[in-house]
Design a protein around this motif. Sequence first.
Motif, PDB file in Angstrom:
ATOM      1  N   THR A 112      -1.497  -6.395   0.303  1.00  0.00           N
ATOM      2  CA  THR A 112      -0.275  -6.855  -0.360  1.00  0.00           C
ATOM      3  C   THR A 112       0.919  -6.045   0.142  1.00  0.00           C
ATOM      4  N   GLY A 113       2.132  -6.621  -0.025  1.00  0.00           N
ATOM      5  CA  GLY A 113       3.304  -6.031   0.625  1.00  0.00           C
ATOM      6  C   GLY A 113       4.383  -5.492  -0.279  1.00  0.00           C
ATOM      7  N   ARG A 114       4.318  -5.720  -1.596  1.00  0.00           N
ATOM      8  CA  ARG A 114       5.373  -5.206  -2.490  1.00  0.00           C
ATOM      9  C   ARG A 114       4.808  -4.064  -3.323  1.00  0.00           C
ATOM     10  N   ASN A 115       4.803  -2.885  -2.731  1.00  0.00           N
ATOM     11  CA  ASN A 115       4.205  -1.730  -3.391  1.00  0.00           C
ATOM     12  C   ASN A 115       5.026  -0.477  -3.151  1.00  0.00           C
ATOM     13  N   ALA A 116       4.905   0.447  -4.091  1.00  0.00           N
ATOM     14  CA  ALA A 116       5.469   1.798  -3.944  1.00  0.00           C
ATOM     15  C   ALA A 116       4.392   2.781  -4.361  1.00  0.00           C
ATOM     16  N   SER A 117       4.118   3.754  -3.500  1.00  0.00           N
ATOM     17  CA  SER A 117       3.051   4.714  -3.796  1.00  0.00           C
ATOM     18  C   SER A 117       3.594   6.131  -3.792  1.00  0.00           C
ATOM     19  N   ARG A 118       2.886   6.987  -4.513  1.00  0.00           N
ATOM     20  CA  ARG A 118       3.225   8.419  -4.527  1.00  0.00           C
ATOM     21  C   ARG A 118       1.934   9.209  -4.457  1.00  0.00           C
ATOM     22  N   TRP A 250      -9.406  24.037  -6.910  1.00  0.00           N
ATOM     23  CA  TRP A 250      -9.971  22.709  -6.670  1.00  0.00           C
ATOM     24  C   TRP A 250      -8.941  21.877  -5.902  1.00  0.00           C
ATOM     25  N   ARG A 251      -9.241  21.585  -4.656  1.00  0.00           N
ATOM     26  CA  ARG A 251      -8.326  20.806  -3.812  1.00  0.00           C
ATOM     27  C   ARG A 251      -8.688  19.323  -3.897  1.00  0.00           C
ATOM     28  N   ASP A 252      -7.722  18.507  -4.338  1.00  0.00           N
ATOM     29  CA  ASP A 252      -8.004  17.087  -4.524  1.00  0.00           C
ATOM     30  C   ASP A 252      -6.763  16.253  -4.214  1.00  0.00           C
ATOM     31  N   THR A 253      -6.951  14.947  -4.139  1.00  0.00           N
ATOM     32  CA  THR A 253      -5.855  14.022  -3.850  1.00  0.00           C
ATOM     33  C   THR A 253      -5.996  12.792  -4.733  1.00  0.00           C
ATOM     34  N   HIS A 254      -4.882  12.398  -5.339  1.00  0.00           N
ATOM     35  CA  HIS A 254      -4.841  11.219  -6.204  1.00  0.00           C
ATOM     36  C   HIS A 254      -3.634  10.376  -5.785  1.00  0.00           C
ATOM     37  N   LEU A 255      -3.492   9.203  -6.375  1.00  0.00           N
ATOM     38  CA  LEU A 255      -2.440   8.285  -5.942  1.00  0.00           C
ATOM     39  C   LEU A 255      -1.869   7.547  -7.146  1.00  0.00           C
ATOM     40  N   ARG A 256      -0.538   7.469  -7.186  1.00  0.00           N
ATOM     41  CA  ARG A 256       0.157   6.670  -8.198  1.00  0.00           C
ATOM     42  C   ARG A 256       0.734   5.444  -7.512  1.00  0.00           C
ATOM     43  N   LEU A 257       0.536   4.270  -8.093  1.00  0.00           N
ATOM     44  CA  LEU A 257       0.964   3.022  -7.470  1.00  0.00           C
ATOM     45  C   LEU A 257       1.757   2.157  -8.440  1.00  0.00           C
ATOM     46  N   GLU A 258       2.736   1.455  -7.896  1.00  0.00           N
ATOM     47  CA  GLU A 258       3.430   0.382  -8.600  1.00  0.00           C
ATOM     48  C   GLU A 258       3.449  -0.828  -7.681  1.00  0.00           C
ATOM     49  N   GLY A 259       3.521  -2.011  -8.276  1.00  0.00           N
ATOM     50  CA  GLY A 259       3.629  -3.217  -7.463  1.00  0.00           C
ATOM     51  C   GLY A 259       2.368  -4.058  -7.463  1.00  0.00           C
ATOM     52  N   PHE A 287      -1.400  -9.055 -16.539  1.00  0.00           N
ATOM     53  CA  PHE A 287      -0.866  -9.105 -15.178  1.00  0.00           C
ATOM     54  C   PHE A 287       0.616  -9.484 -15.236  1.00  0.00           C
ATOM     55  N   PRO A 288       1.458  -8.648 -15.846  1.00  0.00           N
ATOM     56  CA  PRO A 288       2.869  -9.008 -16.007  1.00  0.00           C
ATOM     57  C   PRO A 288       3.599  -9.039 -14.659  1.00  0.00           C
ATOM     58  N   VAL A 289       4.643  -9.840 -14.591  1.00  0.00           N
ATOM     59  CA  VAL A 289       5.461  -9.882 -13.373  1.00  0.00           C
ATOM     60  C   VAL A 289       6.175  -8.544 -13.214  1.00  0.00           C
ATOM     61  N   HIS A 290       6.002  -7.909 -12.063  1.00  0.00           N
ATOM     62  CA  HIS A 290       6.604  -6.580 -11.848  1.00  0.00           C
ATOM     63  C   HIS A 290       7.935  -6.707 -11.128  1.00  0.00           C
ATOM     64  N   THR A 291       8.696  -5.629 -11.151  1.00  0.00           N
ATOM     65  CA  THR A 291      10.006  -5.604 -10.485  1.00  0.00           C
ATOM     66  C   THR A 291      10.043  -4.548  -9.387  1.00  0.00           C
ATOM     67  N   CYS A 292       8.875  -4.163  -8.876  1.00  0.00           N
ATOM     68  CA  CYS A 292       8.824  -3.134  -7.845  1.00  0.00           C
ATOM     69  C   CYS A 292       9.527  -3.622  -6.575  1.00  0.00           C
ATOM     70  N   GLU A 293      10.422  -2.796  -6.041  1.00  0.00           N
ATOM     71  CA  GLU A 293      11.160  -3.148  -4.833  1.00  0.00           C
ATOM     72  C   GLU A 293      10.593  -2.485  -3.579  1.00  0.00           C
TER      73      GLU A 293
END
Length: 476
Positions: A112-118, A250-259, A287-293
Amino acid sequence: MKIFIAALCLFIVQIMIILFLEHRCPQRAVVWIFLSFCCPPLGLLIYYFLGRDYRQSRKVKARAAETRRGLHNYAAERSRLITRAKDTGNLELSGCEDLLRLLNRLSESPVTGRNASRILLNADEAYESMLEAMESASEHIHLEVYIFRDDGIGERFQDVMIRKARQGVKVRLLCDGLGSHKLGRRFLRPLTGAGVETHFFLPMLASLFGRRINYRNHRKILVVDGLVGFTGGINIGDEYLGKDPKMGFWRDTHLRLEGDAVYFIQNVFLKDWRLVSGERLSHPRLFPVHTCEGREGVQMISSGPDGEIDANEAMIFGAICAAESRVWIASPYFIPDPAILRALKNAVLRGADVRIMIPAKPDSALVYNASLSYVDHLLEAGVKFYRYRKGFMHAKVWIADGLLASVGSVNMDMRSFYSDFELSAVLLHPQRIEELAGQFRRDLEDCEAIDPGVFRNRGKLARAKEEICSVLSPLL
């Protein structure tokens, strides 16, 4: 003599049964034959409880297919689907259309193409972001983890879930029955009393007598209001904050996503919820309509023993085969299957820089010794190995050139590939790929490179332990 002949006949019958049932997976067949040889009277009994193919259950197949059909439509209708590499914004991927086609055919979740990650580095950053998102919930909170501890951070999550449930937010908690088996009534009673719905995936006794104790839900998921999602390698426990004196940092990696990608994380949670609770949740408000740009290309890849394709293993294999300049992997457990082994060796032959980071301080001696047996083979092929010495390396990160990177719950082992329910996020945006690559370089500063000459001269006892653990590795 009659007893000997009877025992021999029993052993032959066991071998024939195992070969018949496991002919499609030679690695597993070897393990079960080895165990049958070591304990002939118990071999078939152990196989009966641990060796059952999860896919054999018609009920599981029917329920999974039914859930997939209903939920996938909601997610796909609201998403911008990517079918051409040039639409990902990744110029390097534009020259590798085959890889994108592979990704789109692997999973129920398309690119998918409308995403923002951190990217969230380590548990302290991840927990604060997760708790902040939960505090903002107005509709629902869906939390799914392998391990949930009754400790300091566990109580913080408990407190937020109780408070939000009393405010009218629908809170659902799904934990693995083995990973969270220590979570007792004292901890759960306040949750259920406040209205939090709690379920365990394959509880210990049920999974034992249902002959599915070998299959676990290893996913880490948080979805808030269907708009914000989290996934990665971090469970809920104080050890992830470095408070376990044995493991230390403890070394780890997680991800926050919108979109768009959040729809498909939600899809995975609802499918798991249906499987465990029997409750079908499919309301459009989930599954609400999101506004992620954001314009990042992201794909969520779920895999498990109920799937027709071992999707995460196929994704990793495809990415390694497509890589020309680098394959960088961080994983706490390294027990690759023969296909991945060959792909890594071929990548070196093509001239790619193949680096694999594993812990110097393991949490499982069996798994660690099995890992070292594979290290031995790949060092000779030119793969570079590094042992993380600052603490425990638990991050599950894969980087292939500038084509893609992945963050999720998937370890580089056969248990993750074939037996556990897993979820990973494939990131296609060049900035996110380079961000993960930069962190990989920084982590290398806390590593010790494994010298092939020194490693080759380790003692015979160490080699023997590694080889025995290697034989057992498909079940570890």
